[in-house]
Scaffold this active site. Structure first.
Site, PDB file in Angstrom:
ATOM      1  N   HIS A   1       0.846  -1.190   0.000  1.00  0.00           N
ATOM      2  CA  HIS A   1       0.000   0.000   0.000  1.00  0.00           C
ATOM      3  C   HIS A   1       0.879   1.237   0.000  1.00  0.00           C
ATOM      4  O   HIS A   1       1.970   1.244   0.582  1.00  0.00           O
ATOM      5  CB  HIS A   1      -0.917   0.016   1.231  1.00  0.00           C
ATOM      6  CG  HIS A   1      -2.019   1.020   1.142  1.00  0.00           C
ATOM      7  ND1 HIS A   1      -1.868   2.322   1.554  1.00  0.00           N
ATOM      8  CD2 HIS A   1      -3.292   0.933   0.663  1.00  0.00           C
ATOM      9  CE1 HIS A   1      -2.993   2.988   1.345  1.00  0.00           C
ATOM     10  NE2 HIS A   1      -3.865   2.173   0.803  1.00  0.00           N
TER      11      HIS A   1
ATOM     12  N   GLU B 269      -7.862  -4.494  -0.659  1.00  0.00           N
ATOM     13  CA  GLU B 269      -8.438  -5.115  -1.849  1.00  0.00           C
ATOM     14  C   GLU B 269      -8.384  -6.640  -1.808  1.00  0.00           C
ATOM     15  O   GLU B 269      -9.227  -7.310  -2.400  1.00  0.00           O
ATOM     16  CB  GLU B 269      -7.733  -4.606  -3.112  1.00  0.00           C
ATOM     17  CG  GLU B 269      -8.138  -3.211  -3.537  1.00  0.00           C
ATOM     18  CD  GLU B 269      -7.321  -2.138  -2.852  1.00  0.00           C
ATOM     19  OE1 GLU B 269      -6.377  -2.505  -2.096  1.00  0.00           O
ATOM     20  OE2 GLU B 269      -7.615  -0.951  -3.039  1.00  0.00           O
TER      21      GLU B 269
END
Length: 504
Positions: free
Chosen positions: A388, A441
């Site tokens: 991320h 996700e």
């Protein structure tokens, strides 16, 4: 290079030593930090600031362990990285010291003091030549909506942990918190819920046009067009020309009707009739009902609700920043949200849940995961659902969604957890010091698939909840607006050049 600036060897201590002992090490070395290691590997860093926090807690430094107060899994640098990379990491996260790691061994530490020795002195009128790629670490506004603290693995909405809210509250409660600044009591929650439910139905113009729009594009594309038409149909004026109450009313109606637009577009695209919204179902349950035509299992409705709460806002991400930039021009709410949806449509922002599930499909079985991930890493491919831009530790959204999948159960859940364990192990071996973990996700796709949401509706489902966050930022930007107009650093041929004569 960092190796030319770092202090080597680094001053180190063990995680199970006492704070008093660590403080004595710092004092003896005349340094403001100590790198915490385990068999030579960096596991944390302890600074004078941490010692001050511990002292404020009135604990006994002779018995307080270093591991309880250190920053775990800190950012690290390689010795051959450029000094400006060290400067960017230190200043963007407000650090003063960073360990330097070669392979998996700590070889030194670099500090702000080290970098000051090579800092270039510029006139006050000269723009810095160091432009962070992607504006990383650049503060562009002040906000009361929330914050993401990537080094801590923590984010919040207003003054409350977003994870705690997702575990204990309804989406409507969190919506109320974002729009009105406080969590509602029972009476306020009931009134707010009534206001939301009565705005769920499609306006006449959108209802008439949607059957012809739906076959022309994917649901997110249709939503982008429908929001633009919605603003036109309802006569939304520029935010510059309306008051806060009128903008609030527009935002409330928009957020209420977006799930209806998405569900209707999906069904029409598949030659099914749209399903009218129900007044007796919550936001997530009603969305699932409109998608499938069946009242959802409460476990599924709660799982999607928790996912939506976790993704309702997340700092100044690309789509949120886009919405605020458009609002800063004084444009209407529809223009800002259409722009945000456009930013979300990019695969680097909103498309990863389906791509993470595609990766699981490609792996197929647990025994193939190790070879698949190794090949992907060696070929320089991105591992979907891992890493991320902000989080340098576990993504708290992923951690909660992992627990949600355990509640849902099923073969896909077991498979995804097996792939996660394998991927973390392989990345730790092949990319030491990178600290790559699952992001939101990875498990978002597993949750949505397990609850019956088709893959092409993953990103639209994200948008259904995130519209609330976007609208909150639009209202905040409009309330104390200033046109967002950054500068750029020209790097082309030096001007002015003579204009060549026209040919012929």
């Amino acid at each position: 290079m960092v190796r030319d600036l770092m202090t080597s060897p680094a001053v180190t201590c063990g995680a199970d030593g006492s704070l008093a002992a660590a403080a004595r090490v710092m004092q003896g070395a005349g340094t403001g930090s100590v790198v915490v290691t385990d068999d030579g590997k960096v596991v944390g860093i302890l600074t004078e600031r941490d010692l001050l926090r511990a002292a404020a807690g009135a604990g006994d430094p002779d018995h307080e362990l270093v591991r309880l107060w250190m920053t775990s899994r800190p950012d690290v640098l390689g010795p051959d990285e450029r000094a400006d990379a060290a400067w960017g990491s230190l200043t963007s996260h407000h650090y003063r010291h960073l360990p330097v790691v070669e392979g998996d061994r700590c070889v030194g530490v670099v500090s702000l003091r080290d970098l000051m020795g090579v800092a270039r002195i510029r006139p006050a009128t000269e723009t810095s030549g160091d432009v962070p790629a992607g504006l990383e670490g650049v503060v562009v506004a002040e906000t009361t909506v929330g914050d993401v603290r990537g080094q801590e693995g923590f984010f919040h909405y207003r003054q409350y942990s977003a994870v705690d809210l997702a575990e204990t509250r309804s989406l409507e409660d969190v919506w109320h918190l974002l729009f009105r600044g406080e969590l509602p009591d029972a009476a306020a929650a009931a009134a707010f819920g009534h206001e939301v439910r009565r705005r769920r139905a499609l306006p006449p113009g959108i209802r008439r046009l949607l059957p012809s729009l739906a076959p022309l594009g994917a649901p997110l594309d249709v939503l982008r067009t429908a929001v633009s038409l919605l603003g036109a149909e309802l006569g939304w004026r520029p935010t510059h020309d309306i008051g806060a109450d009128e903008l609030y009313d527009q935002a409330l109606g928009l957020c209420a009707v977006v799930p209806t637009i998405l569900a209707a577009a999906h069904r029409l695209r598949n030659d099914d009739d749209p399903v009218e919204p129900r007044d007796d179902l919550g936001f997530a349950a009603n969305y699932l009902y409109m998608l499938t035509g069946e009242v959802p299992d409460p476990v599924h409705a709660r799982a999607i609700e928790q996912y939506m709460i976790l993704t309702i806002d997340h700092g100044f991400n690309a789509s949120t920043f886009t919405a605020r930039v458009v609002t800063s021009t004084g444009a209407d709410l529809a223009a800002a949200i259409v722009a945000a949806i456009g930013a979300l449509s990019g695969p680097l922002h909103g498309g990863a849940p389906s791509r993470a599930l595609d990766m699981l499909d490609a792996i197929g079985t647990p025994d193939r995961a190790d070879a698949y991930i190794r090949r992907a890493v060696e070929d320089g491919e991105r591992i979907m659902g891992f890493g991320h831009r902000v989080y340098k530790t576990d993504d708290p959204r992923s951690m909660l969604l992992r627990s949600v999948t355990e509640r849902l159960g099923g073969p896909l859940v077991e498979f995804s957890q097996s792939v996660e364990r394998t991927t973390v192990d392989v990345l730790a071996e092949l990319k030491p010091g990178r600290h790559l973990y699952t992001n939101v996700e990875f498990y978002a796709g597993v949750v949505m698939h397990s609850c019956g949401i088709p893959r092409e509706m993953f990103t639209p489902t994200f948008a259904a909840g995130r519209t609330i966050g976007w609208s909150t930022h639009v209202m905040e930007q409009a309330s104390h607006n200033r046109l967002i107009r950054p500068a750029a650093r020209y790097v082309g041929p030096p001007p002015p050049q003579p204009v060549p004569p026209a040919s012929g």
